[in-house]
Motif scaffolding. Structure first.
Motif, short mmCIF file in Angstrom:
data_model
loop_
_atom_site.label_atom_id
_atom_site.label_comp_id
_atom_site.label_asym_id
_atom_site.label_seq_id
_atom_site.Cartn_x
_atom_site.Cartn_y
_atom_site.Cartn_z
N VAL A 125 3.59 -11.05 -16.33
CA VAL A 125 2.40 -11.89 -16.44
C VAL A 125 2.67 -12.94 -17.50
O VAL A 125 3.20 -12.63 -18.58
N PHE A 126 2.31 -14.17 -17.19
CA PHE A 126 2.54 -15.30 -18.10
C PHE A 126 1.19 -15.91 -18.47
O PHE A 126 0.44 -16.33 -17.60
N ILE A 127 0.89 -15.94 -19.75
CA ILE A 127 -0.35 -16.54 -20.22
C ILE A 127 -0.05 -17.98 -20.60
O ILE A 127 0.67 -18.26 -21.56
N LEU A 297 -0.84 -16.06 -29.67
CA LEU A 297 0.02 -14.94 -29.31
C LEU A 297 1.43 -15.16 -29.87
O LEU A 297 2.12 -16.09 -29.45
N PRO A 298 1.88 -14.34 -30.82
CA PRO A 298 3.26 -14.46 -31.31
C PRO A 298 4.25 -14.10 -30.20
O PRO A 298 4.04 -13.14 -29.45
N VAL A 299 5.31 -14.88 -30.09
CA VAL A 299 6.33 -14.64 -29.06
C VAL A 299 7.72 -14.77 -29.66
O VAL A 299 7.91 -15.35 -30.73
N ASP A 300 8.69 -14.21 -28.95
CA ASP A 300 10.10 -14.41 -29.26
C ASP A 300 10.49 -15.81 -28.82
O ASP A 300 10.34 -16.16 -27.64
N SER A 301 10.97 -16.61 -29.72
CA SER A 301 11.25 -18.01 -29.40
C SER A 301 12.38 -18.18 -28.38
O SER A 301 12.53 -19.26 -27.81
N ALA A 302 13.17 -17.13 -28.14
CA ALA A 302 14.27 -17.22 -27.16
C ALA A 302 13.81 -16.93 -25.75
O ALA A 302 14.45 -17.38 -24.78
N THR A 303 12.71 -16.17 -25.61
CA THR A 303 12.28 -15.73 -24.28
C THR A 303 10.80 -15.98 -24.01
O THR A 303 10.37 -15.83 -22.87
N MET A 304 10.03 -16.32 -25.00
CA MET A 304 8.57 -16.46 -24.90
C MET A 304 7.90 -15.13 -24.58
O MET A 304 6.75 -15.08 -24.12
N ALA A 305 8.59 -14.01 -24.83
CA ALA A 305 8.02 -12.69 -24.61
C ALA A 305 7.13 -12.29 -25.77
O ALA A 305 7.46 -12.53 -26.93
N GLU A 308 4.44 -7.08 -25.89
CA GLU A 308 4.20 -6.22 -24.74
C GLU A 308 5.23 -6.52 -23.65
O GLU A 308 5.29 -7.65 -23.17
N PRO A 309 6.04 -5.56 -23.24
CA PRO A 309 7.06 -5.81 -22.21
C PRO A 309 6.43 -6.35 -20.92
O PRO A 309 5.43 -5.80 -20.43
N GLY A 310 7.02 -7.41 -20.42
CA GLY A 310 6.54 -8.01 -19.19
C GLY A 310 5.44 -9.02 -19.37
O GLY A 310 4.97 -9.62 -18.41
N LEU A 311 5.01 -9.26 -20.61
CA LEU A 311 3.94 -10.21 -20.89
C LEU A 311 4.49 -11.36 -21.70
O LEU A 311 5.04 -11.16 -22.80
N ALA A 337 11.00 -18.86 -20.43
CA ALA A 337 10.24 -17.71 -19.94
C ALA A 337 10.65 -17.34 -18.52
O ALA A 337 10.75 -16.15 -18.18
N ALA A 338 10.90 -18.34 -17.69
CA ALA A 338 11.29 -18.06 -16.30
C ALA A 338 12.65 -17.36 -16.25
O ALA A 338 12.84 -16.38 -15.50
#
Length: 374
Positions: A125-127, A297-305, A308-311, A337-338
């Motif tokens: 899921v991508f917000i 929402l904090p994310v990993d800058s390398a993956t935008m994850a 929560e896994p899958g979010l 992210a893709a």
């Protein structure tokens, strides 16, 4: 009450159909990841299309100037080869992890009615919700809310009621002073004149100063001169309701107005179409149980994850060191992210970096051909 439909199963669900969400869907298409998009607005394009459709944007690569509406149209054209389903007018109410690791996403629809409930089930899921869901600014009269849920509705913030109900309305009031309100009032006035429905179309605004461009002002002046449309100045402060055969209760008959100069007036109204603009709200997103920090929402800058896994989160809703809230940065985030989602969905498959200029596979996906070099 209609039965709740089963969840739509898909590899990826994108919450938000603004520029970031649309380009993310394109990038997922290049990764051959099937996706759906859901947005609370009735049209794709997000903030650009809803808040400044005609204002110029000057900082897009390769486009010296581009309006918000044009940007949305170009992104939709680019996305057309993949044709992902768009679920518009849907306000996401919950995002919940299931025992199998997938995410169950539910929407209440724009009118929060039981017939508008929809759900999706996806491992990713991508917000891409920007600064939140853009929802219509409501009338200040809480007494109007029950008329949103009548059948047919007498107060409609997004779409129009069914054609049959629209044709039987005798006093249609469009409340607002921007381009969306004026364009809708002119459209209804033209349809009423063409089809001889004898509906009285009124544009209601608090003052004569409308937030519209000169060509639209000229069109409004012509309609007022032709008496196909009337402009009434005032602010609703009360209602007039009458008896009705509908078991839901009395019908809306008129609005009580405070008019400029301290006067009062009664405006006949059996269908109210407020077009008071949009405002971004975190809304249900704040109740999804996600680890928001300062409404982001904090994310990993390398993956935008997210944590929560899958979010994943892209665009203005996310945060990471060095974050810049620019459209061009959101496009970069969507690409990362893709790729990350494709790796999650197909862990045993090697990811190759391919270019649309030279890759036969990508060109086949896009439905184009040609010889390129890199």
């Amino acid at each position: 009450m209609a039965a709740t439909p089963p969840p739509i199963e898909t590899e990826a669900l994108i919450i938000g159909a603004g520029p970031a969400g649309l380009f993310l869907a394109f990038q997922l298409g290049l990764q051959e990841v099937a996706c759906h998009l859901v947005d609370v607005l009735p049209e794709p394009g997000g903030q650009c299309a809803a808040l400044y459709p005609d204002k110029p944007i000057y900082d897009l690569p390769g486009l010296p100037v581009c309006s918000g509406r044009e940007l949305a149209e170009r992104l939709l054209q680019q996305l057309r080869p993949f044709n992902p389903p768009l679920h518009l007018g849907q306000l996401v109410s919950s995002v919940q992890r299931q025992p199998d690791g997938r995410w169950l996403v539910r929407s209440n629809g724009q009118n929060n009615g039981p017939n508008n409930i929809q759900a999706w089930l996806a491992p990713t899921v991508f917000i891409a919700a920007g600064v939140g869901a853009f929802v219509p600014r409501k009338e200040t009269l809480p007494e109007l809310e029950p008329f949103e849920h009548r059948t047919p509705a007498q107060v409609c913030y997004h779409d129009l009621p069914p054609e049959a109900a629209l044709a039987t309305a005798k006093h249609i009031v469009v409340h607002g002073g921007d381009a969306a309100a004026v364009e809708l009032a002119l459209e209804l006035a033209q349809e009423s004149a063409q089809h001889a429905t004898h509906s009285r179309i009124t544009l209601l605004h608090r003052s004569e100063r409308l937030q519209i461009e000169p060509p639209l002002q000229a069109a409004l002046d012509r309609a007022l001169a032709a008496q196909t449309l009337q402009l009434v100045l005032g602010q609703p402060v009360g209602l007039v309701c009458g008896a009705d055969a509908d078991p839901a209760g009395a019908a809306l008959q008129a609005l009580l107005l405070d008019t400029p100069g301290g006067g009062q007036a009664t405006l006949p109204c059996d269908l109210l179409l407020p077009r008071l603009g949009l405002s971004p709200k975190l809304g249900p997103l704040a109740d999804w149980g996600l680890a928001l920090q300062r409404k982001l929402l904090p994310v990993d800058s390398a993956t935008m994850a997210t944590a929560e896994p899958g979010l994943y989160a892209v665009g203005d809703i996310n945060h990471y060191p060095g974050k810049r809230k620019l459209i061009v940065c959101a496009f970069h985030e969507a690409t990362l992210a893709a790729f990350a989602a494709a790796a999650q969905l197909r862990p045993g498959q090697r990811q190759l970096l391919q270019y649309t200029t030279t890759s036969p596979r990508l060109q086949q996906l896009l439905g184009v051909g040609g010889v390129g070099g890199r």
